[in-house]
Structure formats: structure tokens, C-alpha cells
Design a protein around this motif. Structure first.
Motif, PDB file in Angstrom:
ATOM      1  N   LEU A   1      -4.301   1.703  -9.093  1.00  6.54           N
ATOM      2  CA  LEU A   1      -3.676   3.019  -9.030  1.00  6.54           C
ATOM      3  C   LEU A   1      -4.769   4.076  -9.021  1.00  6.54           C
ATOM      4  O   LEU A   1      -5.678   4.047  -9.845  1.00  6.54           O
ATOM      5  N   ILE A   2      -4.684   4.995  -8.062  1.00 11.37           N
ATOM      6  CA  ILE A   2      -5.648   6.105  -8.017  1.00 11.37           C
ATOM      7  C   ILE A   2      -4.867   7.393  -8.235  1.00 11.37           C
ATOM      8  O   ILE A   2      -3.878   7.668  -7.536  1.00 11.37           O
TER       9      ILE A   2
ATOM     10  N   LEU B   1       0.861  -1.170   0.000  1.00  7.51           N
ATOM     11  CA  LEU B   1       0.000   0.000   0.000  1.00  7.51           C
ATOM     12  C   LEU B   1       0.894   1.215   0.000  1.00  7.51           C
ATOM     13  O   LEU B   1       1.701   1.412   0.915  1.00  7.51           O
ATOM     14  N   VAL B   2       0.766   2.027  -1.050  1.00  9.17           N
ATOM     15  CA  VAL B   2       1.566   3.237  -1.140  1.00  9.17           C
ATOM     16  C   VAL B   2       0.608   4.409  -1.323  1.00  9.17           C
ATOM     17  O   VAL B   2       0.014   4.582  -2.382  1.00  9.17           O
ATOM     18  N   ASP B   3       0.449   5.166  -0.259  1.00 12.45           N
ATOM     19  CA  ASP B   3      -0.562   6.221  -0.296  1.00 12.45           C
ATOM     20  C   ASP B   3       0.103   7.580  -0.444  1.00 12.45           C
ATOM     21  O   ASP B   3       0.080   8.415   0.455  1.00 12.45           O
TER      22      ASP B   3
ATOM     23  N   LEU C   1      -5.975  -1.857   5.884  1.00 11.66           N
ATOM     24  CA  LEU C   1      -5.950  -2.230   4.470  1.00 11.66           C
ATOM     25  C   LEU C   1      -4.684  -2.998   4.138  1.00 11.66           C
ATOM     26  O   LEU C   1      -4.732  -4.022   3.434  1.00 11.66           O
ATOM     27  N   LEU C   2      -3.567  -2.527   4.649  1.00  9.95           N
ATOM     28  CA  LEU C   2      -2.301  -3.191   4.358  1.00  9.95           C
ATOM     29  C   LEU C   2      -2.331  -4.639   4.855  1.00  9.95           C
ATOM     30  O   LEU C   2      -1.863  -5.560   4.186  1.00  9.95           O
ATOM     31  N   ALA C   3      -2.934  -4.811   6.024  1.00  3.37           N
ATOM     32  CA  ALA C   3      -3.033  -6.173   6.565  1.00  3.37           C
ATOM     33  C   ALA C   3      -3.832  -7.069   5.618  1.00  3.37           C
ATOM     34  O   ALA C   3      -3.457  -8.211   5.341  1.00  3.37           O
ATOM     35  N   ARG C   4      -4.922  -6.519   5.107  1.00  4.78           N
ATOM     36  CA  ARG C   4      -5.756  -7.282   4.161  1.00  4.78           C
ATOM     37  C   ARG C   4      -4.970  -7.630   2.907  1.00  4.78           C
ATOM     38  O   ARG C   4      -5.020  -8.750   2.404  1.00  4.78           O
TER      39      ARG C   4
ATOM     40  N   VAL D   1      -2.197  -1.420  -3.720  1.00  5.21           N
ATOM     41  CA  VAL D   1      -2.976  -0.199  -3.937  1.00  5.21           C
ATOM     42  C   VAL D   1      -2.006   0.972  -3.872  1.00  5.21           C
ATOM     43  O   VAL D   1      -1.220   1.093  -2.926  1.00  5.21           O
ATOM     44  N   VAL D   2      -2.047   1.808  -4.886  1.00  2.00           N
ATOM     45  CA  VAL D   2      -1.130   2.951  -4.952  1.00  2.00           C
ATOM     46  C   VAL D   2      -1.946   4.193  -5.258  1.00  2.00           C
ATOM     47  O   VAL D   2      -2.813   4.176  -6.121  1.00  2.00           O
ATOM     48  N   THR D   3      -1.659   5.258  -4.514  1.00  2.00           N
ATOM     49  CA  THR D   3      -2.338   6.512  -4.847  1.00  2.00           C
ATOM     50  C   THR D   3      -1.272   7.574  -5.119  1.00  2.00           C
ATOM     51  O   THR D   3      -0.260   7.648  -4.416  1.00  2.00           O
TER      52      THR D   3
END
Lengths: 419, 361
Positions: free
Chosen positions: A258-259, A190-192, A205-208, A222-224
Motif C-alpha cells: 500500500l502506498i 493493481l489499484v492505482d 505491472l498488472l501482468a506481472r 499493489v494499491v495506491t
């Protein structure tokens, strides 16, 4: 089965800063006796790391005050084997107790065995402080390195008997190479960067994401971002996946959401990139379904909800499932085949048949041919054109799963959506 | 009214029967055995061999459809039998009787194959025939019926001839090859003509109206080489009928079978070297040197009724070949076929699930 390969490459993306910030190895400066302060050691370490990254030369400086160490050359050699796997290395040890200095060089580092090395020693010596001296040492080393570039080779663990090939190509800054070099992923799943969700939400979320990855042997990320750096959302997503080493296993199976949130009220965009098994499992229809399910949450700005929907959908897709259509097919075919078999068995009940010939009664050898001819009447040649192979689809043979090739040369599945 | 002939044992006066085991006449009361030749003979008559084509001396035309009445020699009871019955058992006292006139003169058989297998063997064969058939309706196999098995000599016309034929065929030879753009097939067609003859010996045709022809053809072949000259003594203990289908009517069937055989032998043995042979036409088929014989051949028969239909079973009394249609329980066939098949399908689906779970798909 991952081979652990320490690779040094030059990255275009600004993420190298993040990487270097989080990594805090002290391969380059050895200060066991505290001659330098730790902040001095850190700063020098960073400098040496930068040189290594940029030019491929690894400099190691050991500053010790130890009466038991008599052979600084040996010390340098031990330091090399202990602290680095680099194939282009120059180790310098200064024992302030004895005043002795020793060096050890490997590969391209051997350039310093001669006059060049003397220059480095001189600038070190001239400086009043150790810190300044080492800094100057490195600077001089950098200049030499700049003038004598080696190709930025991935530094492999030397294997016994293997030919040490220092000239393998590495991806340069702008040109895609013919063979993509896989990278070890150092970023989390997860990279926010656009800071769209809170820290708590990130943790859950990262745990999931990590649980999913482990369970299904497929990396889900997931990257934003708020800046696409001039690329399209597809290019950015694919590149992020490829160059940051996302993907599970040898084939790098996985999917990435990617968001892009420009932040100033501009148009937001979402993109799902898939690779290898990920592309197989999450084909067009599935990605589209994911996008549509997330749409409302994304539009509303509830990103945490959207990401959870994303993971939910992914879980659902990966569940082992044999479509119920097969049930009908199997049962139907089974019933038909069963019926055929029993009918065949039942037909054995019927043994009464007329004998339409008298073959049993023909006298053996009584066949006499009195007259015969075989007259050629006509000939006819038929030609059937051979089936030509159609041009194979460029993106894969199944219409349900289309793929495109990204800048790395690898093929990805992708679906984007503006919201 | 014809007189009845009874074979009487010279030792004890009882009625002797032909015993399959020793192939002789045996008295069931005193166990004495007699050679066939030892018994008083019927008048013999030479049998004329008639050439088909010449349409020479005709055998008698078909009998009248009436019944005849006979008086049993042992008990005096009146036996009513149809015109064809030649030997039967008296319904009152059970003795075997032979209707004399049925097998004399023009009706004297040329050949007879005595029974080689007895009633016990027939019952065994019947049981075996019914066993292992999974779709027989329940209740069909009933021991009562086994006892009703009767040994009967079935009248046959045996036809022998040389068959001459002219036939034409189409023969095709094919060659194939390809180049980079096409597959080629070249077909050469030939006009094939064959003319020749094949000989046939003793093609049997059932000469009894009562007995189903197809059933009799199914128990073929009989080994005619084991046939012997007719003697009424062989009939003792069995039912026998004389022919009631005229030889000319049987000829048609014989010609049919012979014709087919000629076609087959020509096609398969004389037309060689082609990839495909077809379009056979028989231009001429002539029978020469044809003659026929009248023979009685041994058959074990039993009838049974089921669901309003009659099922007949026959066993070749010489070779033991057993035939007869057994009814099938259609519903059972469909039920079991459908259910087992569907079950197997379900199992396959389960296996597919298992494979999917184990992650191999």
C-alpha cells in the motif's frame, strides 16, 4: 477450490461505487420486448440493486408484450429461477398484451403476497408511464422493506437438504463480527487510486502481478491511495486486504503493498501487509528488505520502478531454495556417521579379549547362601518443581515472524515505512 | 640329556601319528590303526591333589631358562629345543619326536583333550575368519601362511574349588509420584549383606610363557568332560610344551576370575527387589577344597608378521572356535567412512531440494 458464493454485504468503503459502476447485470428488470428504453431499464435496475443491497429484498419486474405467455405467475416463477439466487425475492410480471399480471415470492418477499403487494400494484397502475410506474412500485417496495428489515444475510446457493439458515451474521458497518466472512475479490491486483503510474506501466505491472499469483498460488497486490480515511496506513492496508477479498485459496494467502501519497507535499508512507502463507513466506526480515530496496525509488517518486522491485523481491523469496547451510550440516553429519559405522565394522577385526570371570566354570546350582540381611538405612525424598508453561506469544511463536491482529480479527504481518 | 620317544608302527616301522578322524594312532605309511592303549606305556605316576590353602607339596619351581639338546632317533640329527618343548618334529627328517623326560614324574599331565579337528579344518576356519572383514589391509591374506598352522598341546593349570565370600552392597528402592506443583522421588537405601559359597570346576589358566594368555582365554571354553587320562601316544604328530609358569603364579589369575564370578553371581542372583544395586565390596574371599590339575589342551596356532607386528591366530582344537586380531587399514576406514558419509549427506541435501521444489516444505 473456491466456492462461489454470491454475497451481498454493506461496505463502509466508498469502493462500492466502483464496484457497482463496473458491474452491469440486469437481474432486476426484464424488458425483452423493448417496452422500456435501455437507459430507463438501467436506471430502474440500479434502483432495484440499491434496494437489494440496502434491505436485502430482491425485486424483479418483468414487462413483456407477448401473446404466447398466458400464465404470468408461471412466468414470474421461471424468471426467479432464471435470474437470481436471492432467497428474499418478489417477482412481478406484467404482460401488456394480455393485460395480465402475475407474481412470485420467495422468503421475505412473501410479505408482498398480501395487502402490501396490493399497494405496490396500485401505485404502479396509477402511474401513466411504465417507467414511472415501476419506479413508484420500487419506491413503495422500498418503504415496506424499510419497515420490515431482514438481516443482510449472505445469500447462499440453496443446497439440497441443507438447512436454510437466514440468520447468519454479516459484518455490520461498524462492529467487527466474531467470525470474519470471506469475500470474493472483485478488484484487480493493481489499484492505482492515487494515480501514481501511467496506464502502460499499469498494464505491464498488472501482468506481472497476475503471473506471480498464478505461479506461486499467492496473491500479490499493489494499491495506491491519497486518502487514508482517518485510518493508519496499517489499518487501511489490512482492511483493504481483508474486506476486498484479497488472498489465494481457502486461507487467503497473499501480500499487499500500500502506498499513501497525500499529494500536497505531506509525508508519504508505504505499508506491506501479509496474510496466512504470505505472512509465513514474507516474514519480518524479508518485508524490511523489500522496503529498503524500494526506498530510493519511492523517495525519487519513481513508483513504477519501486513496484517492479517489489515484485522482483517477491519472486526471489518464493524461489524454491534450501539454504546452503544445510549442505554443510548434512555432509558433516554424514561423514561423522559414516566414520562411526566403518569404525564399528573394523572393530570386528579384533576378537582377542581377556575373560575376566570364570562364569563358564561355576558349577550350576552350587550357589549356597549362608547368611544375609537387608537393613534399611535411610530415606531421602527429592522434589523437583514442575516446569510451568510460559505465556504464549501473542503474535506467533517465532521471533522472526511477528504478526498483529487487524480490525477484521484476522492476523496479518506488516511493515511500514515513511519516505 | 633326556631320551626321545618315538612311536613306531609295529607293522612297518614307520612313525605313527595321532589321527583326529578316528581318534586313534594311525601309521601314515601302512594305514594301520592302533588303539592308544595298545602302544607301550610311559611310566605312570599318581598326581597329587594339593589343597591350596595348605600349601602342601610343591610342584617344581620354574625351570632354568636354558636350552636342551636332543638327538633325533630316526636320523640322529641334533635338535635344539627350549626347555619347555615336549614334542616337536625333527627339522631334518620331519619325524615327530617326543622328549621323554618332559612329561614324566612331576611333569606328567593329569589330563589331555585329544585333537578333535584336523589341520584341514583349521585352515578352513582361518580362511573363514579372515573373510568378510572389509578393512583388512591388502595382501594380508596370503595362502603361504595357512600351511604354517601348527597343532600344539598347550599346558594349562585347571583350578577347582569352593569359593566362600562375604559381600556388602547398597540397594536402592525408588518411588515416584507428582502433584500439581512438583515431581517427587523417594529413595530408600538399604545395607545389603550376603554370605555364601559357589563352586568352580576346572578354571583354566595358561601355563606357557610363550603363548599369549589373552589369546588362550579367548578360545575358551574347553569341554573338560571330554578329557582323558594322559598318554604320550596322543602327542604324536603334534607339538607339545610342558608348563613353564609355576602354578602359584597362575593361581593369582584363577583367584581373580573366581572372585569376579562370585561377585557377579551374588549380585545378580541373590540381591533382588531393588531398583539399583551398587557399591559392592568383597569383605572376604576364601578358597576351600581347592585343587589343581595339569592338563594339555589342543590348540591350532599360526603366526604372521605384518608391518613389523606379529599377529597370532588360535583355534580351539576341540570346539573349533577361532580367534585372532586382524590388522585394520586405518586410512581405509577413515577414507571410506568419511567419503560415503559425506556422499550420503550430499544425497540428503539433494532430496531436500527436490522436496522444496515440489513445494511440500
Amino acid at each position: 477450490m473456491k466456492k462461489i458464493i454470491a454475497i451481498v454485504i454493506t461496505l463502509v468503503l466508498c469502493l462500492s461505487c466502483v464496484v457497482s459502476a463496473s458491474a452491469a447485470t440486469n437481474t432486476y428488470i426484464h424488458n425483452p420486448d423493448g417496452i422500456l428504453t435501455s437507459s430507463e431499464a438501467d436506471e430502474l435496475s440500479n434502483y432495484a440493486r440499491m434496494i437489494e443491497r440496502t434491505y436485502g429484498y430482491t425485486f424483479i419486474f418483468c414487462l413483456i408484450e407477448d401473446s404466447s405467455v398466458t400464465d404470468t405467475t408461471e412466468y414470474s416463477e421461471e424468471a426467479y429461477y432464471s435470474y437470481t439466487d436471492s432467497k428474499n425475492c418478489y417477482v412481478f410480471t406484467h404482460n401488456t398484451e394480455t393485460g395480465k399480471c402475475g407474481t412470485f415470492s420467495v422468503g421475505a418477499g412473501e410479505i408482498f403476497d398480501g395487502a402490501e403487494g396490493d399497494t405496490l400494484f396500485d401505485v404502479y397502475n396509477e402511474n401513466e408511464s411504465y417507467f414511472g410506474g415501476i419506479e413508484a412500485f420500487f419506491a413503495a417496495g422500498e418503504m415496506v422493506a424499510e419497515k420490515n428489515p431482514i438481516s443482510n444475510a449472505p445469500q447462499n446457493i440453496p443446497t439440497v437438504g441443507a438447512t436454510e439458515d437466514d440468520t447468519t451474521e454479516a459484518p455490520e458497518e461498524t462492529e467487527p463480527t466474531t467470525e470474519f466472512q470471506r469475500v470474493e475479490r472483485t478488484l484487480p491486483l493493481l489499484v492505482d487510486n492515487a494515480d501514481l503510474i501511467s496506464a502502460d506501466e499499469e498494464t505491464t505491472l498488472l501482468a506481472r502481478l497476475e503471473a506471480f499469483t498464478e505461479k506461486h498460488e499467492m496473491e500479490i497486490a499493489v494499491v495506491t491511495v491519497s486518502d487514508l480515511e482517518g485510518k493508519t496506513v496499517e489499518e487501511y492496508g489490512d482492511d483493504f486486504y481483508d474486506y476486498n477479498g484479497y488472498g489465494y485459496g481457502e486461507d487467503d494467502d497473499g501480500l499487499l503493498l500500500l502506498i499513501y501519497e497525500p499529494g500536497d507535499g505531506g509525508e508519504r508512507e508505504a505499508y506491506i501487509s501479509t496474510h496466512a502463507d504470505g505472512a509465513y513466506e514474507f516474514y519480518d526480515a524479508i518485508r524490511e528488505d523489500m522496503m529498503l530496496s524500494m526506498r530510493d525509488s519511492l523517495v525519487a517518486g519513481d513508483y513504477a520502478a519501486a513496484f517492479n522491485i517489489f515484485v522482483d523481491k517477491a519472486e526471489e523469496t518464493m524461489k524454491p531454495n534450501v539454504s546452503p547451510i544445510w549442505l554443510f550440516v548434512f555432509v558433516l553429519v554424514g561423514a561423522v556417521v559414516g566414520l562411526l559405522i566403518t569404525t564399528g565394522m573394523a572393530s570386528k577385526n579384533y576378537s582377542v579379549h581377556a575373560h575376566d570371570d570364570a562364569n563358564l566354570y561355576s558349577r550350576a546350582g552350587s550357589l549356597k547362601l549362608m547368611n544375609y540381611y537387608d537393613n534399611f538405612m535411610n530415606t531421602h525424598t527429592q522434589k523437583v518443581p514442575k516446569a510451568k508453561d510460559n505465556d504464549s506469544d501473542s503474535g506467533g511463536s517465532r521471533t522472526r515472524s511477528s504478526t498483529h491482529t487487524s480490525s477484521s480479527g484476522r492476523s496479518h504481518g506488516g511493515t511500514s515505512m515513511k519516505f | 640329556m633326556s631320551t626321545l620317544l618315538e612311536q613306531k608302527c609295529p607293522c612297518c616301522g614307520g612313525a605313527v601319528e595321532f589321527d583326529v578322524g578316528v581318534q586313534k594312532l594311525k601309521c601314515p605309511f601302512c594305514d594301520t590303526e592302533f588303539d592308544i592303549t595298545a602302544m607301550p606305556q610311559e611310566e605312570t605316576n599318581t598326581v597329587e591333589q594339593v589343597n591350596w590353602n595348605s600349601q602342601g607339596t610343591q610342584w617344581g619351581a620354574g625351570e632354568t631358562d636354558g636350552m636342551s639338546v636332543y638327538a633325533c632317533k630316526s636320523c640322529g640329527g641334533e635338535i635344539v629345543a627350549d626347555a619347555a618343548t615336549g614334542a616337536t618334529s625333527c627339522p631334518y627328517c620331519g619325524n615327530q619326536v617326543v622328549m621323554k623326560g618332559q612329561f614324566s614324574g612331576a611333569y606328567r599331565p593329569d589330563l589331555i583333550i585329544p585333537f578333535k579337528l584336523d589341520k584341514k579344518a583349521a585352515k578352513e576356519a582361518f580362511k573363514k575368519h579372515l573373510s568378510g572383514k572389509k578393512f583388512t589391509p591388502k595382501g594380508f591374506l596370503d595362502d603361504n601362511k595357512l600351511d604354517e598352522i601348527k597343532g600344539i598341546y598347550v599346558p594349562y593349570w585347571l583350578f577347582s574349588c569352593d569359593a566362600y565370600a562375604q559381600m556388602t552392597f547398597f540397594g536402592e528402592k525408588k518411588t515416584t509420584w507428582s502433584d500439581s506443583n512438583y515431581h517427587y522421588t523417594k529413595t530408600d537405601t538399604y545395607d545389603v549383606y550376603r554370605e555364601g559359597s559357589v563352586s568352580f570346576d576346572n578354571v583354566p589358566v595358561d601355563a606357557s610363557q610363550k603363548i599369549d594368555d589373552k589369546l588362550m582365554e579367548s578360545i575358551e571354553p574347553f569341554n573338560i568332560s571330554q578329557a582323558v587320562d594322559f598318554n604320550t601316544a596322543y602327542l604324536a604328530g603334534y607339538v607339545a610344551d610342558k608348563f613353564d609358569v609355576d602354578v602359584n603364579d597362575c593361581m593369582g589369575r584363577a583367584n581373580q576370575r573366581i572372585g569376579q564370578s562370585v561377585l557377579d553371581s551374588f549380585k545378580h542372583e541373590t540381591v533382588k527387589g531393588y531398583d539399583d544395586v551398587g557399591g559392592e565390596r568383597v569383605n572376604a574371599l576364601n578358597v576351600t577344597n581347592g585343587f589343581y590339575k595339569y592338563a594339555l589342551l589342543p590348540v591350532w596356532l599360526v603366526n604372521t608378521k605384518w608391518n613389523g607386528q606379529t599377529y597370532t591366530y588360535a583355534m580351539n582344537g576341540q570346539t573349533g572356535k577361532f580367534v585372532g586380531n586382524i590388522p585394520t587399514d586405518e586410512n581405509k576406514v577413515k577414507r571410506i567412512g568419511g567419503l560415503c558419509g559425506a556422499g550420503a549427506g550430499l544425497l540428503l541435501y539433494g532430496i531436500a531440494w527436490l522436496i522444496e521444489l515440489l513445494g511440500w516444505l
